[in-house]
Design an enzyme around this catalytic site. Sequence first.
Site, PDB file in Angstrom:
ATOM      1  N   ARG A   3       0.859  -1.185   0.000  1.00  0.00           N
ATOM      2  CA  ARG A   3       0.000   0.000   0.000  1.00  0.00           C
ATOM      3  C   ARG A   3       0.894   1.233   0.000  1.00  0.00           C
ATOM      4  O   ARG A   3       1.843   1.315   0.791  1.00  0.00           O
ATOM      5  CB  ARG A   3      -0.893   0.009   1.248  1.00  0.00           C
ATOM      6  CG  ARG A   3      -1.974   1.062   1.190  1.00  0.00           C
ATOM      7  CD  ARG A   3      -2.730   1.182   2.509  1.00  0.00           C
ATOM      8  NE  ARG A   3      -2.015   2.020   3.464  1.00  0.00           N
ATOM      9  CZ  ARG A   3      -2.557   2.512   4.580  1.00  0.00           C
ATOM     10  NH1 ARG A   3      -3.801   2.231   4.893  1.00  0.00           N
ATOM     11  NH2 ARG A   3      -1.862   3.268   5.399  1.00  0.00           N
TER      12      ARG A   3
ATOM     13  N   TYR B  59      -2.437  11.814   6.974  1.00  0.00           N
ATOM     14  CA  TYR B  59      -2.656  10.612   7.790  1.00  0.00           C
ATOM     15  C   TYR B  59      -2.053   9.382   7.104  1.00  0.00           C
ATOM     16  O   TYR B  59      -2.179   9.192   5.902  1.00  0.00           O
ATOM     17  CB  TYR B  59      -4.153  10.383   8.004  1.00  0.00           C
ATOM     18  CG  TYR B  59      -4.446   9.163   8.818  1.00  0.00           C
ATOM     19  CD1 TYR B  59      -4.143   9.132  10.176  1.00  0.00           C
ATOM     20  CD2 TYR B  59      -4.973   8.018   8.233  1.00  0.00           C
ATOM     21  CE1 TYR B  59      -4.381   8.002  10.932  1.00  0.00           C
ATOM     22  CE2 TYR B  59      -5.222   6.879   8.996  1.00  0.00           C
ATOM     23  CZ  TYR B  59      -4.917   6.882  10.342  1.00  0.00           C
ATOM     24  OH  TYR B  59      -5.142   5.752  11.085  1.00  0.00           O
TER      25      TYR B  59
ATOM     26  N   ASP C 148      -5.044   3.949  -0.239  1.00  0.00           N
ATOM     27  CA  ASP C 148      -6.163   4.181   0.683  1.00  0.00           C
ATOM     28  C   ASP C 148      -6.509   5.669   0.672  1.00  0.00           C
ATOM     29  O   ASP C 148      -5.675   6.510   1.029  1.00  0.00           O
ATOM     30  CB  ASP C 148      -5.726   3.746   2.092  1.00  0.00           C
ATOM     31  CG  ASP C 148      -6.883   3.674   3.078  1.00  0.00           C
ATOM     32  OD1 ASP C 148      -7.962   4.204   2.765  1.00  0.00           O
ATOM     33  OD2 ASP C 148      -6.690   3.076   4.161  1.00  0.00           O
TER      34      ASP C 148
ATOM     35  N   HIS D 144      -8.988   6.887   2.468  1.00  0.00           N
ATOM     36  CA  HIS D 144      -9.506   7.217   3.806  1.00  0.00           C
ATOM     37  C   HIS D 144     -10.819   8.005   3.778  1.00  0.00           C
ATOM     38  O   HIS D 144     -11.001   8.945   4.563  1.00  0.00           O
ATOM     39  CB  HIS D 144      -8.453   7.970   4.624  1.00  0.00           C
ATOM     40  CG  HIS D 144      -7.286   7.111   5.016  1.00  0.00           C
ATOM     41  ND1 HIS D 144      -7.425   5.970   5.767  1.00  0.00           N
ATOM     42  CD2 HIS D 144      -5.961   7.229   4.748  1.00  0.00           C
ATOM     43  CE1 HIS D 144      -6.237   5.415   5.950  1.00  0.00           C
ATOM     44  NE2 HIS D 144      -5.331   6.147   5.339  1.00  0.00           N
TER      45      HIS D 144
ATOM     46  N   GLU E 202      -8.875   2.114  -2.087  1.00  0.00           N
ATOM     47  CA  GLU E 202      -9.622   1.775  -0.855  1.00  0.00           C
ATOM     48  C   GLU E 202     -10.375   2.971  -0.294  1.00  0.00           C
ATOM     49  O   GLU E 202      -9.846   4.094  -0.302  1.00  0.00           O
ATOM     50  CB  GLU E 202      -8.595   1.269   0.166  1.00  0.00           C
ATOM     51  CG  GLU E 202      -9.148   1.002   1.552  1.00  0.00           C
ATOM     52  CD  GLU E 202      -8.041   0.508   2.486  1.00  0.00           C
ATOM     53  OE1 GLU E 202      -7.028  -0.053   1.998  1.00  0.00           O
ATOM     54  OE2 GLU E 202      -8.176   0.708   3.695  1.00  0.00           O
TER      55      GLU E 202
ATOM     56  N   GLU F 180     -13.796  -1.138   6.139  1.00  0.00           N
ATOM     57  CA  GLU F 180     -13.143  -1.279   7.446  1.00  0.00           C
ATOM     58  C   GLU F 180     -13.934  -0.642   8.583  1.00  0.00           C
ATOM     59  O   GLU F 180     -13.723  -1.000   9.736  1.00  0.00           O
ATOM     60  CB  GLU F 180     -11.705  -0.747   7.406  1.00  0.00           C
ATOM     61  CG  GLU F 180     -11.585   0.730   7.202  1.00  0.00           C
ATOM     62  CD  GLU F 180     -10.141   1.190   7.113  1.00  0.00           C
ATOM     63  OE1 GLU F 180      -9.399   0.641   6.278  1.00  0.00           O
ATOM     64  OE2 GLU F 180      -9.752   2.072   7.884  1.00  0.00           O
TER      65      GLU F 180
ATOM     66  N   ARG G 258     -13.781  -5.374   3.173  1.00  0.00           N
ATOM     67  CA  ARG G 258     -12.593  -5.095   4.001  1.00  0.00           C
ATOM     68  C   ARG G 258     -12.853  -5.065   5.496  1.00  0.00           C
ATOM     69  O   ARG G 258     -12.143  -4.409   6.246  1.00  0.00           O
ATOM     70  CB  ARG G 258     -12.036  -3.725   3.580  1.00  0.00           C
ATOM     71  CG  ARG G 258     -11.297  -3.788   2.295  1.00  0.00           C
ATOM     72  CD  ARG G 258      -9.888  -3.258   2.317  1.00  0.00           C
ATOM     73  NE  ARG G 258      -9.547  -2.351   3.359  1.00  0.00           N
ATOM     74  CZ  ARG G 258      -8.644  -2.613   4.298  1.00  0.00           C
ATOM     75  NH1 ARG G 258      -8.018  -3.767   4.320  1.00  0.00           N
ATOM     76  NH2 ARG G 258      -8.361  -1.711   5.214  1.00  0.00           N
TER      77      ARG G 258
ATOM     78  N   GLU H 220      -4.398  -7.550   5.007  1.00  0.00           N
ATOM     79  CA  GLU H 220      -3.562  -6.432   5.450  1.00  0.00           C
ATOM     80  C   GLU H 220      -2.766  -6.861   6.682  1.00  0.00           C
ATOM     81  O   GLU H 220      -3.303  -7.479   7.597  1.00  0.00           O
ATOM     82  CB  GLU H 220      -4.453  -5.238   5.801  1.00  0.00           C
ATOM     83  CG  GLU H 220      -3.672  -4.002   6.220  1.00  0.00           C
ATOM     84  CD  GLU H 220      -4.605  -2.843   6.600  1.00  0.00           C
ATOM     85  OE1 GLU H 220      -5.740  -3.107   7.041  1.00  0.00           O
ATOM     86  OE2 GLU H 220      -4.190  -1.691   6.448  1.00  0.00           O
TER      87      GLU H 220
ATOM     88  N   TRP I 203     -13.300  11.584   7.212  1.00  0.00           N
ATOM     89  CA  TRP I 203     -12.205  10.634   7.316  1.00  0.00           C
ATOM     90  C   TRP I 203     -12.035   9.963   5.999  1.00  0.00           C
ATOM     91  O   TRP I 203     -12.968   9.531   5.391  1.00  0.00           O
ATOM     92  CB  TRP I 203     -12.529   9.572   8.375  1.00  0.00           C
ATOM     93  CG  TRP I 203     -11.648   9.762   9.513  1.00  0.00           C
ATOM     94  CD1 TRP I 203     -12.007  10.228  10.739  1.00  0.00           C
ATOM     95  CD2 TRP I 203     -10.248   9.486   9.553  1.00  0.00           C
ATOM     96  NE1 TRP I 203     -10.908  10.286  11.530  1.00  0.00           N
ATOM     97  CE2 TRP I 203      -9.804   9.833  10.835  1.00  0.00           C
ATOM     98  CE3 TRP I 203      -9.310   9.013   8.628  1.00  0.00           C
ATOM     99  CZ2 TRP I 203      -8.487   9.717  11.228  1.00  0.00           C
ATOM    100  CZ3 TRP I 203      -7.999   8.890   9.002  1.00  0.00           C
ATOM    101  CH2 TRP I 203      -7.592   9.244  10.302  1.00  0.00           C
TER     102      TRP I 203
HETATM  103  O1  KDG Z   1      -8.146   2.935  13.671  1.00  0.00           O
HETATM  104  C1  KDG Z   1      -8.075   3.399  12.362  1.00  0.00           C
HETATM  105  C2  KDG Z   1      -7.161   2.512  11.559  1.00  0.00           C
HETATM  106  O2  KDG Z   1      -7.520   1.170  11.740  1.00  0.00           O
HETATM  107  C3  KDG Z   1      -7.216   2.844  10.088  1.00  0.00           C
HETATM  108  O3  KDG Z   1      -6.835   4.151   9.895  1.00  0.00           O
HETATM  109  C4  KDG Z   1      -6.285   1.977   9.305  1.00  0.00           C
HETATM  110  O4  KDG Z   1      -7.183   2.776   7.223  1.00  0.00           O
HETATM  111  C5  KDG Z   1      -6.583   1.927   7.846  1.00  0.00           C
HETATM  112  C6  KDG Z   1      -6.137   0.718   7.154  1.00  0.00           C
HETATM  113  O5  KDG Z   1      -6.455   0.600   5.965  1.00  0.00           O
HETATM  114  O6  KDG Z   1      -5.478  -0.101   7.779  1.00  0.00           O
HETATM  115 MG    MG Z   2      -7.964   1.862   5.334  1.00  0.00          MG
END
Ligand code: KDG
Ligand code: MG
Length: 402
Positions: A147, A159, A210, A212, A236, A262, A283, A339, A402
């Site tokens: 990733r 982040y 990702d 996010h 993602e 997630e 996921r 992951e 987020w």
């Molecule tokens: O607690 C938040 C994390 O689990 C997250 O930010 C991790 O996005 C994430 C990932 O793909 O592992």
């Molecule tokens: Mg993620």
Amino acid sequence: MKIVDAKVVVTSPGRNFVTLRITTDEGITGLGDATLNGRELAVVSYLLDHVVPLLIGRDPHRIEDTWQYLYRGAYWRRGPVTMAAIAAVDVALWDIKAKAAGLPLYQLLGGASRDRVRAYGHASGRDVPELFDSIRARQAEGYQAIRVQTGVPGLAKVYGVHRDGESAAEGRHPRPVVEDWDTAAYLRHIPGVFEAVRGEFGPELPLLHDAHHRLTPVQAARLGKALEPYDLFWLEDCTPAENQEGLRLVRRQTSTPLAIGEVFNSVFDYQTLVGEQLIDYVRSAVTHFGGVTPLRKLFDYAAQYQIKSAVHGPEDISPVGMAAAIHLDLAIHNFGIQEYSGHTALTDEVFRHAYTFTDGHLHPGEAPGIGVELDEELAAAHPYRPAYLPVNRLADGTVHDW
Ligand code: KDG
Ligand code: MG
């Protein structure tokens, strides 16, 4: 067999973990992960005040019935706190059942469908040279899928982007830190990063990214299209998770594979996404989805649509949750990828585990149960510390997704 005790252990060997340990009258114990990053103590209360008293005296072999009893019986269904608590019970009961049978959990789930489980690791860099070093470091550790996250010019901190070797946990704070965000700058920057990475590392290395949840559907569609020449394994969490219908627009516009889930905690969060085949990978984490029992059902549902698994496995899933995931990964037919970032050496001491990581692949090991032992004395030496994820604000101060 009867459950005679259930204890919740909170420990912070680098970051916070919540673990449920169930004990039976035959002396067999089982572990379950109930870690919900940034909201850990809410799950502790849910377990201690409302679940543990209901477990005492129950038959630990009745996993499905206990799951339904806790889920339907509460009246209040779903939600991350509820589902993390139920997940911990579910995994602990599977651990007990497999130990009672003298078998590793994957054998009870149908046995191995493959020899080992491919994992992806995280590479990041504040700029492209730092990113290249990080990708090389993951390759040296054996990862065969990576990733890729980078800094964005003009943003002070993004982040998931940190200097290699600096654990993400080191950036945790007792109150949420504010990070800045600018979607237009991000969209301008990312395609060039992937062009550079493909140029350096060639066409074969599976690359993931990702987003996010930060984009609108039309922004996500543009990004997916712009990334098509670089053949991503997946994009993602391109849009906020609540808006399932938004993925229709993204899907129509791009052939970049999509992964999401997630922050989902129930199969109902996936109904549109799976039923309309709007994504390619589901996921969810064992720990946040109510355990092995419902996640197995989700994977079977997804399999009807050629959608594969990709269990969430960041550092804030404990080795207990990770072990449960790896057993499931080995057993199901529609496994996609897992992951895996590993944990600190101290975390691996607190949670000694049978699973192994070799040549970019995981194996759950052959220990009966899920194959994790908790050192409670060492856990107690590392007590809970409040820690929050950051929040994003736009240049004008607006809180962003987020
Ligand atoms: O607690 C938040 C994390 O689990 C997250 O930010 C991790 O996005 C994430 C990932 O793909 O592992
Ligand atoms: Mg993620």
